[in-house]
Every structure is written in C-alpha cells, then in structure tokens.
Design a protein around this motif. Structure first.
Motif, PDB file in Angstrom:
ATOM      1  N   VAL A  67       0.838  -1.207   0.000  1.00  0.00           N
ATOM      2  CA  VAL A  67       0.000   0.000   0.000  1.00  0.00           C
ATOM      3  C   VAL A  67       0.875   1.261   0.000  1.00  0.00           C
ATOM      4  O   VAL A  67       0.629   2.208  -0.754  1.00  0.00           O
ATOM      5  N   GLN A  68       1.917   1.248   0.827  1.00  0.00           N
ATOM      6  CA  GLN A  68       2.814   2.410   0.877  1.00  0.00           C
ATOM      7  C   GLN A  68       3.481   2.636  -0.479  1.00  0.00           C
ATOM      8  O   GLN A  68       3.606   3.779  -0.927  1.00  0.00           O
ATOM      9  N   ILE A  71       0.955   4.204  -2.868  1.00  0.00           N
ATOM     10  CA  ILE A  71       0.744   5.642  -2.618  1.00  0.00           C
ATOM     11  C   ILE A  71       1.962   6.440  -3.084  1.00  0.00           C
ATOM     12  O   ILE A  71       1.826   7.487  -3.732  1.00  0.00           O
ATOM     13  N   GLU A  89      -8.953  -3.387   1.126  1.00  0.00           N
ATOM     14  CA  GLU A  89      -8.090  -2.325   0.592  1.00  0.00           C
ATOM     15  C   GLU A  89      -8.693  -1.723  -0.677  1.00  0.00           C
ATOM     16  O   GLU A  89      -8.554  -0.526  -0.928  1.00  0.00           O
ATOM     17  N   LYS A  92     -11.292   0.726   0.490  1.00  0.00           N
ATOM     18  CA  LYS A  92     -10.654   1.948   1.021  1.00  0.00           C
ATOM     19  C   LYS A  92     -10.092   2.797  -0.118  1.00  0.00           C
ATOM     20  O   LYS A  92     -10.241   4.014  -0.137  1.00  0.00           O
ATOM     21  N   ASN A  96     -11.408   6.567  -1.342  1.00  0.00           N
ATOM     22  CA  ASN A  96     -10.526   7.735  -1.336  1.00  0.00           C
ATOM     23  C   ASN A  96     -10.186   8.243  -2.741  1.00  0.00           C
ATOM     24  O   ASN A  96      -9.384   9.168  -2.886  1.00  0.00           O
ATOM     25  N   ASN A 378     -13.280   5.531   6.493  1.00  0.00           N
ATOM     26  CA  ASN A 378     -12.421   5.781   7.654  1.00  0.00           C
ATOM     27  C   ASN A 378     -12.190   4.469   8.413  1.00  0.00           C
ATOM     28  O   ASN A 378     -12.119   4.445   9.642  1.00  0.00           O
ATOM     29  N   ASP A 380      -9.718   2.369   8.863  1.00  0.00           N
ATOM     30  CA  ASP A 380      -8.538   2.074   9.695  1.00  0.00           C
ATOM     31  C   ASP A 380      -8.793   2.459  11.150  1.00  0.00           C
ATOM     32  O   ASP A 380      -8.526   1.695  12.071  1.00  0.00           O
TER      33      ASP A 380
ATOM     34  N   TYR B 250       1.294   0.784  23.187  1.00  0.00           N
ATOM     35  CA  TYR B 250       1.089   1.615  21.988  1.00  0.00           C
ATOM     36  C   TYR B 250       1.842   2.937  22.169  1.00  0.00           C
ATOM     37  O   TYR B 250       1.533   3.725  23.049  1.00  0.00           O
ATOM     38  N   TYR B 257       2.874   6.364  12.779  1.00  0.00           N
ATOM     39  CA  TYR B 257       2.963   5.362  11.711  1.00  0.00           C
ATOM     40  C   TYR B 257       1.563   4.969  11.215  1.00  0.00           C
ATOM     41  O   TYR B 257       1.307   4.918  10.017  1.00  0.00           O
ATOM     42  N   LYS B 259      -1.254   6.635  11.459  1.00  0.00           N
ATOM     43  CA  LYS B 259      -1.959   7.734  10.769  1.00  0.00           C
ATOM     44  C   LYS B 259      -1.353   8.028   9.402  1.00  0.00           C
ATOM     45  O   LYS B 259      -2.049   8.429   8.480  1.00  0.00           O
ATOM     46  N   PHE B 261       0.815   5.898   7.439  1.00  0.00           N
ATOM     47  CA  PHE B 261       1.162   4.864   6.463  1.00  0.00           C
ATOM     48  C   PHE B 261       0.228   3.679   6.401  1.00  0.00           C
ATOM     49  O   PHE B 261       0.482   2.744   5.659  1.00  0.00           O
ATOM     50  N   GLN B 262      -0.824   3.660   7.191  1.00  0.00           N
ATOM     51  CA  GLN B 262      -1.679   2.481   7.137  1.00  0.00           C
ATOM     52  C   GLN B 262      -2.877   2.713   6.222  1.00  0.00           C
ATOM     53  O   GLN B 262      -3.659   3.631   6.442  1.00  0.00           O
ATOM     54  N   GLY B 263      -2.987   1.864   5.225  1.00  0.00           N
ATOM     55  CA  GLY B 263      -4.154   1.897   4.346  1.00  0.00           C
ATOM     56  C   GLY B 263      -4.249   3.153   3.491  1.00  0.00           C
ATOM     57  O   GLY B 263      -3.304   3.946   3.389  1.00  0.00           O
ATOM     58  N   ASP B 265      -6.666   5.402   3.952  1.00  0.00           N
ATOM     59  CA  ASP B 265      -7.329   6.474   4.703  1.00  0.00           C
ATOM     60  C   ASP B 265      -6.319   7.397   5.377  1.00  0.00           C
ATOM     61  O   ASP B 265      -6.654   8.108   6.305  1.00  0.00           O
ATOM     62  N   PHE B 266      -5.085   7.330   4.968  1.00  0.00           N
ATOM     63  CA  PHE B 266      -4.025   7.998   5.733  1.00  0.00           C
ATOM     64  C   PHE B 266      -4.279   9.493   5.906  1.00  0.00           C
ATOM     65  O   PHE B 266      -5.037  10.100   5.144  1.00  0.00           O
TER      66      PHE B 266
END
Lengths: 417, 300
Positions: A67-68, A71, A89, A92, A96, A378, A380, B250, B257, B259, B261-263, B265-266
C-alpha cells in the motif's frame, strides 16, 4: 543504388520507431505471490502478451509495503497500471478516489457475464464495481481435524454448527489439553469478529448505514467467546496474533485439534508435519444460524493514475478470466470467483489426499465468498476502535454489551460515508 | 584580505556537498513535515491530486481530544525508563571489557551481536522466551521462583508487556552503547588511573572519581541518543505486541505510523502534527539532559 539503400534504411528505421511507439507497457503489481507462484504468473503473462502483441507486461511482486509503495508511486507520477488488492483495501482505495471503476472500463455486462454477482458486490462502492475479482477463499470453507485428538476427547464426528463447535471447545480442552480451535477474535487491519455476527445472521449495519452490532443478541454471542477466552479454552495469543497463522502453527504441534478455514492451511501442515497431514480428516465446516460462509477475495484494480487504463483493463480481465483462475486453482487451492468455475469438472475429483479433498469441497463455492461486512469509510480508525473494544471485553475491562455499544457509538460518530 | 576571501570560499566549497545533502534529506523534510502538521492532507485529497490545505491548529486540537494519542504519548514518555538502566549497564560492561584479559575480544563482539540482529528474528526469539510455555517461565519454575499455575504470557499481560518490550529494546541497544563507551574509555590516559592507584584509590573510587567525570561527554552523547531512540521506539512494539494488550505498549511513533502509512485512509497532516509533538517532547528532554550532564561537566 546508394540512394535506394539510404531510403530503405530510413524507411526501416521509421517503421521500427512506429512499432516501438505502438507497444504499450503495462506495469502489473501482485501481492505476496512471488517466488512461490512465479511460474504461473510468468506463463499467464506470456499467454497474454501472445494474445495482445501490442502490450508488454512489466511484473513486480510486492509484499509488506504494497500500500505504501502504491501511494508513493502515485505521488511520484509512475503509478502501476494493474494492482492486486483485497476486498478491504479495494474499498478503502475506491472510497478515497485512488481507483478507476472496472465497470466504466469493461462495462457492467462483461463483468456480470464473467463473475459471480456476490464477487462483484464485494468490490462495489457507490454503485460502481472497482475491481476485477480474482482468486478467493472461504473462512469456513472446510474443517480439518486431528483424528487422534478427537478420539482422545471421545468425539465421533466434527461439529456442524457454531453452537456445537463452542461446546466441543470445552470437551476437547478438558480431555486432551489441546485447544479445540483458534477463533479469529481480532485479526490486525480488519474487524474479523464482525464475521461471527454475519454467520449468525446478526446485522452489522442498520438503517441509513449506521453501525448496529450492539444488540443484546450480538452481546450474547461475544459473551460466549469471552467466557471461553477467560476460562482458558482459547489460546491467549489469539488476542495478539493472526488466527490463521496461530492455528496452523499450533495444529502442526498437536496443540490445536481443528482448523476452520481453507485448504491453504493444509499446504503449510504438509511442510511442517507430514505425518499429521496424512492423517488429517477434511470435512465441511460448521456454520452459524444463518447458514452462510464468510470469506475473502483478491482482485485486480486499475489506479486512477494509470497511464494505460485500456491495456490495463485487458490484462486484469485476462488474469481474472475463468480459464486463468481455473489454471491458478490447479497450482494452489484457491477458490475461483468466476461463474464458469461452477461447471468445471476440475473440482469434482475424489481423492484421499487432504488438499485434493479440501479443494474439491470448496473449489466451486466462489459464489459464497462474502466477508460479511462492508469496509466503512475511515475504516482504519474504526477497525482499531472495534478491535480495542473486543480486546477490552476479552480481558475483562468492559462487559460484552458495553464494548459493543462503545464501538458502535464510535463508528457512528466517525464513519465517513 | 584577498587570501581571506579565497580561503572562505574554499571552506564553503568543501562544506557544500554535505550542506546540500543535509538540506535535501534533513532540513527540507523537517520543515515540510512541520508545515504539514498545520494542514489537512488526507488520502482523499492526495488521490485527487490536491495539495495540503492550511487548517491552522485543527490537527493539534484533534490530538488533544484523542485519548489514543494521550495513551501513546504517555507510553513513550514512560519508555524513557529504559534510558538510565541501559546507560548504566552499558557503561559498567564497557568498563569490564576494557581490560586486557583473555577472551575479552570475544565478549565485546558477543555483546554487539544483538545490534545487528534483525528485529523480526529478535521478535521470534523473544516470543519463545516470553510465552506462557516459554523459556522465562520454565526457568522461573525450575528455580522454584514460580509455579506452573503462576506462569504468565508476558506479551499478553497488561502488567508485563510494557517491560517485556522494554527488555528487547535494552537487549538490542546495549551493545551499541557499550561500544561507544568502550571507545570513550580508551581515550582516557592510563596515567590518570595509575596515579589514582598510587594514591590508594579503590577500584570503586577510581570509577566514580576518575572514569565517570572524564566520560561525561560520551555519557551525554549516549544518553541523548538513547533518549531519542526510546521516544521513537516502533519496530519491537510493532512486531511483538502491535501496541497491545489494551494499548499498554502503543507508543507515539506507532500512532504517527498508523496515521501516516496504514491503508488508503491515511492522514499526513495529523501524523505530522503528532510527530511535531513528539519532536518537541524530545527537544525538552534533551535540553534537560544537556543541562544536567553538561552543566555538571562544566562544574567538574
């Protein structure tokens, strides 16, 4: 003569340039398929290139950083043309604005003629299909069990319903010391416990798409799992680790009696404990009150930033076609998502080999693939909150009812439509 | 005058490549990151090709209202407990292995091995150690310090998970700081130690009165590095506990990280704002370290 040769050379040079310009290169990213399935992917690419001489495929397999990388590639202006994502994914990414709709590129009629309606529904967002459904799996596709542990526990047959499964959990642990099975309590990056609600016929969303998983019936089901967890009938690592991984690891050590899942677990057991693999019994998995399966699927998507969407759509359709999916199912026990798979004789073979038996049981069941819940906007943040609440119930800091109500309130306050 | 001008030009010419690299890879990302903290920059904007949108202090208000961020920041600050233990232990072992005794080279290398061990390998190893049926419980039961009924899965325990992860950080960092201290110790003139021996100082007195004062610059450096590393701990938490149980491990960097880099919805804006808060905390604590340790050096 010299002039003629010069003219000929220039003409040949020009025609070569024109041919090179006509060649389109499509960048194709898969997810966790290399090196194990290099042969299948390369053969399919070669067949596609042969059928489409103007298109060349540039394949790369991505793993953890998929995913990174996706993007980052969009940011750098060199986005891939075809990308392999799962249901969550894809939802999502579509929400977006990262994807082109497959229904715009190939047309709804072509998609409807190729894939199961439910498979298309899994990848539908705001009325458009955003992916070409690829291979899938059923979470409750088959049940594998260790006959020695069953015998020790005095059980003569595998559980057929969730209620029986929950009851057997106590019998097996008390009589053998091994856990009965590993439930998917809170798998990372998703909200796996919602699947149990779906299997029992309990709604996830209510009126207007609001979260509605906090009724007393939902809480009672969660409370049953909490009770099993607190009394030691579920491995405590199940709150920290992915259920499938933990289950295959413990099963191979004779510390778990059953795996509820797809045939893919068997290939791992074959590698780690061949003796147990040979004696493993494969049968139908227990179902909840709704009598439905949950499952997941991969897909091929076309990014909005793709520079070759038409060629990309051709490649995605080729890879997810019935013939290509059936060929893939011969290499690895995946469940095709194409309508044609139901008619295939490939899944009607009888065998004593556990993998072959499991494949025959689930291979033509692609129409049942349904995660049981749609990724909320939203997701995540919402999944994290849901899992934190499930964990709070399991560890006893909240009651089952309180945990679900807190999660539902959070979802309804933070869900983006 | 002319020579002076040419010398200055030459100095800057030599400095230019390093300054350019710093500007591109350090100062620009730092300033841009700080700027993003005051903007809305989410997956949806990004996908549409829209740039960051200035929102002032909105992200900081979101952080102030988010209980998860409070927990994460508090855990990161609590994680600083590892710093004094790590520094004292690595200094003590550096002093021990600084002797010319047989086998010392082997010990120095052995202590450094965890530094070059991958975090995923370390995670597998520590899973075996911390599991309910793991090595640690087996040892405690064998030594009659615990019973099988008291055995705990340390990574699943709200009480122990934090310290279990901290032990992994200690294990991974120990060799690195030990080597730095060893380098510092080898710059101390032998005559000073010999003079202290002649004056009748005990090994303990020599350590506190000679070694520690002369090692203060190295201690300051190692403490600062270790403080910053503790505040931005991520890998071991991610692979061992994924922040659990109940967010007890946590950390602030996990929040950043998640917020950023995940998915799809960043939220780069919120992640950058959280990163800025962590940076400010690191600056304040580092300044306090400077004052405490360097102030003492000046006074010594």
């Amino acid at each position: 003569m010299k002039r003629t040769l010069t003219a000929l050379t220039i003409a040949l040079g020009l025609s070569a340039t024109t041919a090179a310009q006509a060649q389109t290169t499509v960048t194709f990213w898969t997810w966790y398929l290399s090196p194990k399935f290099d042969g299948y992917i390369k053969d399919t690419i070669a067949a596609f290139e042969k059928a489409n001489p103007g298109i060349k495929v540039n394949w790369a397999d991505k793993q953890d950083s998929m995913v990174q990388d996706f993007i980052a590639s969009v940011n750098l202006g060199n986005a891939p043309d075809v990308v392999n994502l799962n249901i969550d994914e894809t939802q999502k990414a579509a929400q977006n604005g990262f994807l082109r709709a497959a229904s715009d590129l190939s047309g709804p009629a072509a998609l409807n003629a190729t894939y199961y309606p439910q498979s298309l529904k899994n990848f539908t967002s705001s009325g458009k299909v955003y992916a070409y459904p690829w291979y899938g799996w059923l979470n409750e596709g088959v049940l594998l069990y260790n006959p020695d542990l069953f015998k020790k526990a005095g059980l003569t047959r595998a559980p057929r319903t969730t209620t029986e499964l929950l009851n057997d959990a106590k019998i097996i642990k008390d009589k053998t010391g091994a856990y009965a099975w590993v439930p998917a309590l809170k798998d990372p990056n998703t909200a796996s416990f919602l699947g149990y609600f779906y299997a029992e016929g309990l709604p996830i969303y209510g009126e207007g798409g609001k979260a509605a998983f906090n009724s007393p019936a939902h809480a009672a089901l969660l409370a049953r799992f909490v009770d099993l967890y607190k009394t030691g009938y579920v491995p405590e690592d199940a709150v920290r680790r992915e259920a499938f991984q933990l289950a295959t690891e413990l099963y191979a050590q004779n510390r778990v009696a059953m795996i509820v899942g797809g045939p893919q677990a068997l290939t791992r057991i074959k590698d780690t404990n061949p003796g147990l693999y040979a004696s493993t019994v494969v049968t139908s998995a227990p179902l909840g009150k709704a009598g439905v399966q949950t499952g997941g699927s991969m897909a091929l998507v076309i990014p909005t930033a793709s520079k070759n969407p038409a060629a990309a759509a051709k490649l995605a359709a080729f890879f997810t076609s019935n013939a290509a999916q059936l060929a893939f199912a011969k290499v690895v026990p995946v469940v095709p998502t194409t309508l044609g798979a139901q008619r295939s004789t490939q899944f009607r073979t009888t065998s004593n080999d556990p993998v072959a038996k499991a494949t025959a049981l689930v291979g033509a069941s692609g129409r049942y693939i349904n995660p049981g819940y749609r990724a909320p906007g939203n997701s995540d943040d919402l999944y994290k909150n849901f899992n934190d609440n499930i964990e709070a119930a399991l560890l006893g800091t909240k009651s089952a009812q309180q945990a679900l109500t807190d999660a539902a309130n959070y979802w309804n306050a933070n869900m983006k439509k | 005058m002319r020579i002076h001008w040419r010398q200055t030009l030459m100095s800057y010419t030599f400095l230019a490549p390093a300054l350019l690299l710093l500007a591109v890879f350090t100062f620009y990302p730092l300033l841009y990151g700080a700027y993003l903290g005051f903007t809305e920059y989410t997956g949806a904007r990004f996908a549409q090709g829209l740039g960051p949108k200035w929102v002032g202090l909105d992200n900081f208000r979101t952080l102030a209202d988010d209980p998860l961020f409070h927990t994460a920041l508090w855990n990161s600050v609590r994680y600083l407990l590892v710093v004094p233990v790590l520094q004292l232990a690595s200094l003590a072992v550096a002093v021990l292995v600084n002797r010319e005794l047989p086998g010392m080279t082997w010990f120095r290398a052995a202590y450094y091995v965890p530094v070059v061990t991958s975090v995923s390998l370390a995670a597998v190893m520590f899973e075996w150690i911390f599991n309910r049926e793991g090595v640690l419980n087996w040892m405690l039961i064998t030594l009659h310090l615990s019973t099988p009924q008291q055995a705990t899965g340390y990574l699943n325990s709200r009480t122990w998970a934090f310290f279990a992860v901290m032990l992994v950080t200690f294990w991974r960092g120990f060799g690195y700081y030990m080597v730095l201290y060893l380098a510092g110790l080898q710059t101390i003139p032998r005559e000073l130690d010999e003079a202290a021996v002649l004056d009748g100082a005990s090994p303990w007195q020599r350590f506190w009165r000679v070694t520690v004062p002369l090692m203060r610059p190295t201690i300051l450096l190692c403490t600062l590095l270790s403080t910053i590393a503790a505040l931005r701990v991520l890998e071991e938490v991610l692979v061992l506990t994924n922040g659990g149980p109940l967010n007890s491990t946590y950390t602030a960097l996990m929040y950043v990280y998640a917020k950023a880099f995940q998915g799809f919805d960043f939220n780069y804006g919120l992640a950058s704002a959280a990163g800025l808060v962590v940076a400010v905390v690191a600056l304040v604590i580092s300044a306090a370290n400077f004052r405490l340790i360097r102030g003492d050096t000046e006074g010594a």
